[in-house]
Design a protein around this motif. Structure first.
Motif, mmCIF file in Angstrom:
data_model
loop_
_atom_site.group_PDB
_atom_site.id
_atom_site.type_symbol
_atom_site.label_atom_id
_atom_site.label_comp_id
_atom_site.label_asym_id
_atom_site.label_seq_id
_atom_site.Cartn_x
_atom_site.Cartn_y
_atom_site.Cartn_z
ATOM 1 N N ALA A 1 0.858 -1.180 0.000
ATOM 2 C CA ALA A 1 0.000 0.000 0.000
ATOM 3 C C ALA A 1 0.893 1.228 0.000
ATOM 4 O O ALA A 1 2.116 1.135 0.163
ATOM 5 C CB ALA A 1 -0.918 0.004 1.227
ATOM 6 N N SER A 2 0.296 2.384 -0.168
ATOM 7 C CA SER A 2 1.030 3.639 -0.026
ATOM 8 C C SER A 2 0.863 4.147 1.405
ATOM 9 O O SER A 2 -0.072 3.755 2.121
ATOM 10 C CB SER A 2 0.497 4.679 -1.010
ATOM 11 O OG SER A 2 -0.829 5.061 -0.654
ATOM 12 N N PHE A 3 1.764 5.033 1.806
ATOM 13 C CA PHE A 3 1.617 5.616 3.141
ATOM 14 C C PHE A 3 0.339 6.438 3.217
ATOM 15 O O PHE A 3 -0.327 6.472 4.262
ATOM 16 C CB PHE A 3 2.832 6.483 3.482
ATOM 17 C CG PHE A 3 2.695 7.184 4.807
ATOM 18 C CD1 PHE A 3 2.799 6.466 5.993
ATOM 19 C CD2 PHE A 3 2.440 8.544 4.871
ATOM 20 C CE1 PHE A 3 2.652 7.094 7.223
ATOM 21 C CE2 PHE A 3 2.302 9.185 6.094
ATOM 22 C CZ PHE A 3 2.409 8.458 7.274
ATOM 23 N N ALA A 4 -0.025 7.079 2.115
ATOM 24 C CA ALA A 4 -1.262 7.865 2.110
ATOM 25 C C ALA A 4 -2.469 6.976 2.401
ATOM 26 O O ALA A 4 -3.422 7.410 3.069
ATOM 27 C CB ALA A 4 -1.421 8.570 0.768
ATOM 28 N N GLU A 5 -2.447 5.736 1.920
ATOM 29 C CA GLU A 5 -3.558 4.818 2.177
ATOM 30 C C GLU A 5 -3.567 4.327 3.622
ATOM 31 O O GLU A 5 -4.630 4.170 4.228
ATOM 32 C CB GLU A 5 -3.470 3.616 1.229
ATOM 33 C CG GLU A 5 -3.720 3.956 -0.229
ATOM 34 C CD GLU A 5 -3.438 2.781 -1.142
ATOM 35 O OE1 GLU A 5 -4.298 2.483 -1.995
ATOM 36 O OE2 GLU A 5 -2.369 2.152 -1.004
ATOM 37 N N LEU A 6 -2.390 4.086 4.190
ATOM 38 C CA LEU A 6 -2.319 3.537 5.545
ATOM 39 C C LEU A 6 -2.485 4.605 6.610
ATOM 40 O O LEU A 6 -3.186 4.401 7.607
ATOM 41 C CB LEU A 6 -0.986 2.808 5.737
ATOM 42 C CG LEU A 6 -0.757 1.586 4.850
ATOM 43 C CD1 LEU A 6 0.660 1.052 5.047
ATOM 44 C CD2 LEU A 6 -1.775 0.499 5.154
ATOM 45 N N GLY A 7 -1.810 5.739 6.435
ATOM 46 C CA GLY A 7 -1.899 6.829 7.393
ATOM 47 C C GLY A 7 -0.991 6.640 8.594
ATOM 48 O O GLY A 7 -0.519 5.535 8.883
ATOM 49 N N PRO A 8 -0.734 7.712 9.354
ATOM 50 C CA PRO A 8 0.219 7.668 10.469
ATOM 51 C C PRO A 8 -0.233 6.825 11.651
ATOM 52 O O PRO A 8 0.590 6.472 12.498
ATOM 53 C CB PRO A 8 0.359 9.144 10.861
ATOM 54 C CG PRO A 8 -0.902 9.789 10.374
ATOM 55 C CD PRO A 8 -1.288 9.051 9.135
ATOM 56 N N ASP A 9 -1.519 6.492 11.740
ATOM 57 C CA ASP A 9 -1.971 5.642 12.841
ATOM 58 C C ASP A 9 -1.603 4.180 12.625
ATOM 59 O O ASP A 9 -1.548 3.400 13.581
ATOM 60 C CB ASP A 9 -3.492 5.752 13.012
ATOM 61 C CG ASP A 9 -3.912 7.122 13.531
ATOM 62 O OD1 ASP A 9 -3.069 7.779 14.173
ATOM 63 O OD2 ASP A 9 -5.058 7.530 13.278
ATOM 64 N N LYS A 10 -1.359 3.795 11.380
ATOM 65 C CA LYS A 10 -1.045 2.399 11.076
ATOM 66 C C LYS A 10 0.385 2.195 10.596
ATOM 67 O O LYS A 10 0.897 1.074 10.676
ATOM 68 C CB LYS A 10 -2.003 1.870 10.001
ATOM 69 C CG LYS A 10 -3.450 1.755 10.452
ATOM 70 C CD LYS A 10 -4.300 1.147 9.344
ATOM 71 C CE LYS A 10 -5.747 0.979 9.788
ATOM 72 N NZ LYS A 10 -6.582 0.389 8.699
ATOM 73 N N ALA A 11 1.010 3.251 10.078
ATOM 74 C CA ALA A 11 2.306 3.067 9.422
ATOM 75 C C ALA A 11 3.279 4.164 9.828
ATOM 76 O O ALA A 11 2.889 5.254 10.272
ATOM 77 C CB ALA A 11 2.135 3.056 7.906
ATOM 78 N N LEU A 12 4.548 3.850 9.662
ATOM 79 C CA LEU A 12 5.627 4.788 9.939
ATOM 80 C C LEU A 12 5.869 5.641 8.697
ATOM 81 O O LEU A 12 6.104 5.114 7.604
ATOM 82 C CB LEU A 12 6.889 4.000 10.298
ATOM 83 C CG LEU A 12 8.162 4.781 10.592
ATOM 84 C CD1 LEU A 12 7.971 5.684 11.791
ATOM 85 C CD2 LEU A 12 9.312 3.814 10.833
ATOM 86 N N ASP A 13 5.810 6.948 8.863
ATOM 87 C CA ASP A 13 6.019 7.870 7.752
ATOM 88 C C ASP A 13 7.477 7.785 7.295
ATOM 89 O O ASP A 13 8.394 8.083 8.073
ATOM 90 C CB ASP A 13 5.691 9.294 8.208
ATOM 91 C CG ASP A 13 5.747 10.304 7.075
ATOM 92 O OD1 ASP A 13 6.243 9.952 5.978
ATOM 93 O OD2 ASP A 13 5.308 11.449 7.285
ATOM 94 N N PRO A 14 7.743 7.380 6.046
ATOM 95 C CA PRO A 14 9.136 7.279 5.582
ATOM 96 C C PRO A 14 9.922 8.577 5.703
ATOM 97 O O PRO A 14 11.156 8.544 5.824
ATOM 98 C CB PRO A 14 8.984 6.846 4.118
ATOM 99 C CG PRO A 14 7.684 6.103 4.087
ATOM 100 C CD PRO A 14 6.798 6.848 5.048
ATOM 101 N N GLU A 15 9.241 9.719 5.687
ATOM 102 C CA GLU A 15 9.966 10.983 5.784
ATOM 103 C C GLU A 15 10.630 11.148 7.149
ATOM 104 O O GLU A 15 11.568 11.938 7.290
ATOM 105 C CB GLU A 15 9.021 12.146 5.495
ATOM 106 C CG GLU A 15 8.540 12.173 4.049
ATOM 107 C CD GLU A 15 7.913 13.504 3.662
ATOM 108 O OE1 GLU A 15 8.099 14.482 4.411
ATOM 109 O OE2 GLU A 15 7.251 13.568 2.618
ATOM 110 N N ARG A 16 10.180 10.412 8.154
ATOM 111 C CA ARG A 16 10.800 10.490 9.478
ATOM 112 C C ARG A 16 12.111 9.713 9.546
ATOM 113 O O ARG A 16 12.844 9.814 10.536
ATOM 114 C CB ARG A 16 9.839 9.941 10.539
ATOM 115 C CG ARG A 16 8.552 10.732 10.704
ATOM 116 C CD ARG A 16 7.608 10.012 11.665
ATOM 117 N NE ARG A 16 8.222 9.803 12.973
ATOM 118 C CZ ARG A 16 7.807 8.896 13.855
ATOM 119 N NH1 ARG A 16 6.802 8.084 13.548
ATOM 120 N NH2 ARG A 16 8.409 8.775 15.021
ATOM 121 N N LEU A 17 12.413 8.940 8.513
ATOM 122 C CA LEU A 17 13.576 8.059 8.537
ATOM 123 C C LEU A 17 14.840 8.713 7.991
ATOM 124 O O LEU A 17 15.915 8.118 8.059
ATOM 125 C CB LEU A 17 13.282 6.789 7.727
ATOM 126 C CG LEU A 17 12.139 5.928 8.251
ATOM 127 C CD1 LEU A 17 11.775 4.855 7.236
ATOM 128 C CD2 LEU A 17 12.524 5.301 9.582
#
Length: 593
Positions: A261-277
């Motif tokens: 999936a994309s991060f936009a589909e999952l959202g910050p409640d379910k997935a780690l935002d790659p930009e934080r890495l």
């Protein structure tokens, strides 16, 4: 061959074997492909046959494993592991294999086959080398799963429940585990024909007891684990453990990645935002040596589930961040094995993965900021003093500086600077270590540092053309030419790079190392460390099921968004979106080994 065996045994061709649904027989594969081997194994898993495959590959005759319903360690996973170990074209199902055994060996092959059919032993392959006339026995298990006999379950959210892990010795942050003796590690991991560790060797002219354990992944260049110690018994054990850590950390071996999936589909409640890495420099997007694609929130990625120790909840992370070499999926960042930890419990593995994150973060923060670090007094124990003395014999003075930062985990950087008269000699090396005990961190850094000094200086002397100074000087002025770990180390051994390394040493007197408080429970230390950090700590389970069940070992990847990632290849450096780094940075290729 079939005629010779059929005088005493029931013998079938592949086509005949696939046409029956019960009975026992030898199945001879004279000219065959991995696809046909998989078909035979799959057929046996679904019917009531008992088949014993005998196949040929050049001078090699392979007998077994027994194929029947409900048995793990089948022909498919055996051949996949063998061909991977032999570095044949990776996963080519139509690779044509075959051979012709010597007539002098047929009676022995027939006797072995008859014995196996009388008393079948699952998961065993016998190999006969026709050129040497030698036999060997190999136990097969589906390392990393098998599509036929041991398919991996889908990756799903799983709680990382912390349990008490008391320590019998408060000064040793490893739990006792009698299953990880050197003998048991060898028996479980090392097999030169089937892997997963295919080759173990000693470097006897190293300044330390150095052992290498190479893993079988079918890649053109060797990779694996390395152990250093005061004796080869200890260093081999460490090498095998590190090899297992690297094997389990490369790609999924216990669960099948199912979420895309994309991060936009999952959202910050379910997935780690790659930009934080920390993202790579966009100036290098499309560079021939960059393995990444530009990130945007709508980009579909493969994800695996981890557990946030900081927030006590499940979180999906990009598969290529949890594993350093997964097949197939798009990558938005370069990732290495940084943060992989192996331990006698999940908590122990997570603690050591966090130590490694802290070590690399502390060094890179100082490197990118050109921050002078205070020197510390080197411990005077016998092993450390011997290593420092050995470096001095080679012409190098060792200095250790304290790089501990807001992680609060003692992190030490050891630096060796050349003091001899040879202007072309490597001028400087560095290594680092992090641990709850500052003295242990220093010893770890010095052991790696002096081993590297000895290796590079020895090889540069023995092979004058190996250390190409003209090539290294081009890298110094054109950093995008720095591609590999050896390039990072090599370019920083130049005299021109010495000021960068010396900038890390503050002009201060050496300070004494602090005493480490005793630790009575590993989990308490892990909780305290995580709670102290302002950054989130995420743990992904990477267990290889066989090693977990046989050896009692857990493997994890620790991910700390906002920490500074270790990368190799200058175009892969990741400094964007990391507020702790600040503004004005010196983004030169680092010298980390």
């Amino acid at each position: 061959m079939i005629d010779a065996l059929s005088e005493t045994l029931p013998v079938l061709t592949l086509a005949e074997a696939l046409a029956i649904t019960d009975g026992s027989a030898v199945v001879v594969l004279a000219d065959w492909t991995p696809r046909e081997a998989a078909a035979l194994a799959r057929h046996a898993s679904r019917t009531d046959v008992l088949h014993l495959p005998i196949r040929f590959d050049g001078a090699l005759v392979l007998v077994g494993p027994v194929l029947r319903r409900g048995v793990t360690g089948c022909l498919h996973c055996a051949e996949k592991q063998r061909l991977t170990t032999a570095r044949t074209p990776r996963h080519d199902p139509d690779l044509l294999l075959g051979g012709l055994p010597s007539p002098a060996l047929l009676d022995g092959i027939a006797a072995l086959a008859e014995s196996i059919l009388l008393t079948p032993e699952p998961g065993v392959v016998w190999t006969l080398h026709g050129g040497r006339g030698t036999w060997s026995r190999h136990e097969i298990r589906p390392v990393g799963g098998c599509d036929v006999c041991a398919p991996l379950p889908d990756d799903e959210p799983e709680r990382f429940a912390l349990e008490p892990r008391p320590l019998p010795d408060p000064s040793v942050l490893r739990q006792p585990n009698p299953r990880t003796s050197l003998e048991n590690l060898r028996e479980t991991l090392h097999d030169p024909v089937f892997g997963p560790v295919q080759h173990v060797y000693r470097t006897e002219d190293s300044v330390f007891g150095l052992t290498s354990a190479l893993i079988a992944r079918g890649l053109p260049l060797p990779e694996g684990g390395f152990g250093r110690g005061a004796d080869f018994h200890g260093s081999e054990r460490v090498a095998l453990l590190e090899a297992l850590e690297r094997y389990a950390g490369a790609q999924p071996t216990g669960r099948r990645t199912a979420l895309r999936a994309s991060f936009a589909e999952l959202g910050p409640d379910k997935a780690l935002d790659p930009e934080r890495l920390g993202l790579p420099d966009p100036a290098y997007h499309g560079h021939p040596s960059a393995p990444t694609v530009p990130y945007h929130p709508d980009l579909e990625l493969a994800w695996v589930h981890g557990w946030s120790l900081s927030r006590d909840r499940s979180v999906a992370v990009p598969e290529h961040v949890a594993y350093w070499d997964p097949p197939g999926s798009a990558r938005v960042v370069y990732e290495c094995s940084n943060g992989c930890g192996l331990g006698n419990s999940p908590e122990e593995a997570a603690l050591y993965g966090l130590f490694e994150i802290a070590e690399r973060d502390a060094f890179l923060m100082a490197w990118y900021q050109r921050k002078p670090l205070p020197p510390v007094r080197i411990p005077g124990d016998l092993v450390t003093s011997t290593l420092v003395g050995r470096a001095a014999e080679l012409g190098y003075r060792v200095t250790v500086v304290n790089a501990t930062n807001d992680f609060g985990i003692p992190a030490m950087v050891a630096i060796a600077r050349y003091e001899g008269a040879d202007q072309d000699a490597p001028q400087a090396f560095i290594a680092a270590g992090a641990h709850h005990d500052p003295a242990t961190a220093v010893r770890s850094a010095i052991s790696e540092l002096v081993s590297n000094v000895g290796y590079v200086t020895r090889r540069a002397t023995a092979e004058p053309g190996w250390r190409d100074l003209d090539r290294l000087r081009r890298m110094f002025t054109e950093p995008e030419l720095v591609l590999t770990l050896d390039d990072h180390v090599g370019v920083n051994t130049l005299p021109e790079a010495l000021p960068r390394i010396e900038a890390l040493i503050a002009d201060l007197p050496e300070a004494a190392l602090a005493e480490a408080p005793p630790v009575h429970d590993l989990t308490d230390l892990l909780r305290t460390t995580v709670d102290r950090l302002d950054l989130e700590v995420v743990v992904v389970r990477l267990d290889e099921p066989g090693a977990r069940d046989r050896l009692g070992l857990s493997c994890v990847k620790v991910i700390v968004p906002g920490s500074i990632p270790m990368t190799f290849g200058h175009v892969n450096h990741r400094t964007r979106g990391l507020p702790r780094l600040g503004g004005d940075l010196f983004v030169d290729p680092h010298p980390f080994p």
